[in-house]
Design an enzyme around this catalytic site. Sequence first.
Site, mmCIF file in Angstrom:
data_model
loop_
_atom_site.group_PDB
_atom_site.id
_atom_site.type_symbol
_atom_site.label_atom_id
_atom_site.label_comp_id
_atom_site.label_asym_id
_atom_site.label_seq_id
_atom_site.Cartn_x
_atom_site.Cartn_y
_atom_site.Cartn_z
ATOM 1 N N ASP A 44 -1.696 5.470 -1.584
ATOM 2 C CA ASP A 44 -0.572 5.345 -0.659
ATOM 3 C C ASP A 44 0.351 6.555 -0.739
ATOM 4 O O ASP A 44 1.300 6.676 0.050
ATOM 5 C CB ASP A 44 0.194 4.039 -0.849
ATOM 6 C CG ASP A 44 0.742 3.849 -2.255
ATOM 7 O OD1 ASP A 44 0.625 4.773 -3.081
ATOM 8 O OD2 ASP A 44 1.293 2.757 -2.530
ATOM 9 N N SER A 45 0.052 7.489 -1.650
ATOM 10 C CA SER A 45 0.748 8.785 -1.661
ATOM 11 C C SER A 45 0.550 9.532 -0.357
ATOM 12 O O SER A 45 1.320 10.448 -0.032
ATOM 13 C CB SER A 45 0.255 9.643 -2.830
ATOM 14 O OG SER A 45 -1.156 9.832 -2.765
ATOM 15 N N ASP A 83 -5.797 2.254 -2.172
ATOM 16 C CA ASP A 83 -4.566 1.545 -2.526
ATOM 17 C C ASP A 83 -4.312 0.433 -1.514
ATOM 18 O O ASP A 83 -4.505 0.626 -0.302
ATOM 19 C CB ASP A 83 -3.371 2.500 -2.488
ATOM 20 C CG ASP A 83 -3.024 3.065 -3.849
ATOM 21 O OD1 ASP A 83 -3.402 2.464 -4.867
ATOM 22 O OD2 ASP A 83 -2.356 4.114 -3.887
ATOM 23 N N LYS A 113 -6.873 -0.815 -5.326
ATOM 24 C CA LYS A 113 -5.926 -0.667 -6.428
ATOM 25 C C LYS A 113 -4.633 -1.382 -6.090
ATOM 26 O O LYS A 113 -4.112 -1.248 -4.976
ATOM 27 C CB LYS A 113 -5.637 0.805 -6.727
ATOM 28 C CG LYS A 113 -4.639 0.996 -7.886
ATOM 29 C CD LYS A 113 -4.539 2.442 -8.314
ATOM 30 C CE LYS A 113 -3.755 3.313 -7.362
ATOM 31 N NZ LYS A 113 -2.301 2.934 -7.296
ATOM 32 N N GLU A 115 -0.632 -2.285 -7.719
ATOM 33 C CA GLU A 115 0.368 -1.847 -8.688
ATOM 34 C C GLU A 115 0.986 -3.040 -9.405
ATOM 35 O O GLU A 115 1.214 -4.094 -8.817
ATOM 36 C CB GLU A 115 1.482 -1.059 -7.994
ATOM 37 C CG GLU A 115 1.051 0.313 -7.513
ATOM 38 C CD GLU A 115 2.208 1.146 -6.981
ATOM 39 O OE1 GLU A 115 1.940 2.213 -6.421
ATOM 40 O OE2 GLU A 115 3.378 0.746 -7.138
ATOM 41 N N GLU A 182 0.653 5.673 -15.314
ATOM 42 C CA GLU A 182 1.462 6.722 -14.680
ATOM 43 C C GLU A 182 2.781 6.936 -15.398
ATOM 44 O O GLU A 182 3.543 5.984 -15.626
ATOM 45 C CB GLU A 182 1.728 6.397 -13.205
ATOM 46 C CG GLU A 182 2.542 7.497 -12.511
ATOM 47 C CD GLU A 182 2.562 7.395 -11.004
ATOM 48 O OE1 GLU A 182 3.249 8.232 -10.373
ATOM 49 O OE2 GLU A 182 1.897 6.505 -10.457
#
Length: 259
Positions: A44-45, A83, A113, A115, A182
């Site tokens: 999602d970056s 993501d 993925k 979070e 991270e």
Amino acid sequence: MPVTTHQLIQWKQQERSIVALTAWDYAIAHVLDAAGVDLILVGDSLAMVALGYDTTLPVTLDEILHHAKAVRRGVKRALLVADLPFMSYQESVQQALHSAGRALKETGVQAVKLEGGNPAIVATVAQLVQAGIPVMGHVGLTPQAVHHLGYRQQGQSPETADHILAEAIALEQAGAFSIILEHIPSDLAQQITQKLTIPTIGIGAGPHCDGQVLVTADLLGLSVRQPPFAKSYVNLREVITQAVQDYDAEVREGKFPSK
């Protein structure tokens, strides 16, 4: 042969480092895959590096799926993970199953993925895995929680370090095949890596993880703003700027095209 989730776990056992990068379009994905990257993340970056947002929060599931389809067309070998963006899985297990199912069915990625490692997320991971959807976890600095955590390093106190370790263990127990660590202290990342039987992929977490990931725009020197733990291996902003200026000059001076 295409890389699998099981292969990543085998590589951890063999102490073979895992190389991961992000991608957001066909061209970048094709280059990364041909260069031998093991895992490609449609992160999602891309909200920031491809769409120009200030955080990852605005990107939608449909936008992630759109980019993942393009990346899939460029990838033959690497394990491809997408993501799930903010609020595409937090409402309920049913929402997470729907979002993850769309990712696998519509784009051809092999895993998703999520979070965080709180009990609700852990329960969601367990349900996804039970449904046959491979899941990568993500603890430490979680950008989707930027308004709660900021972008500062996580796990600096004994209490927060223990909390992150507990989250990682819970995610492994829920069936995650790998975990992103991270922006946490190197010694905490080492402790987590030694505790888990699944591979850890670090980003700003020191050298003791089983693998490393960077946002490809940071690696290439394309990002407008770069995190302190990233490394640029080339400055493509300068290279591209010079190429465009050369083209501009040749067009204005009548040198291009030459005939």
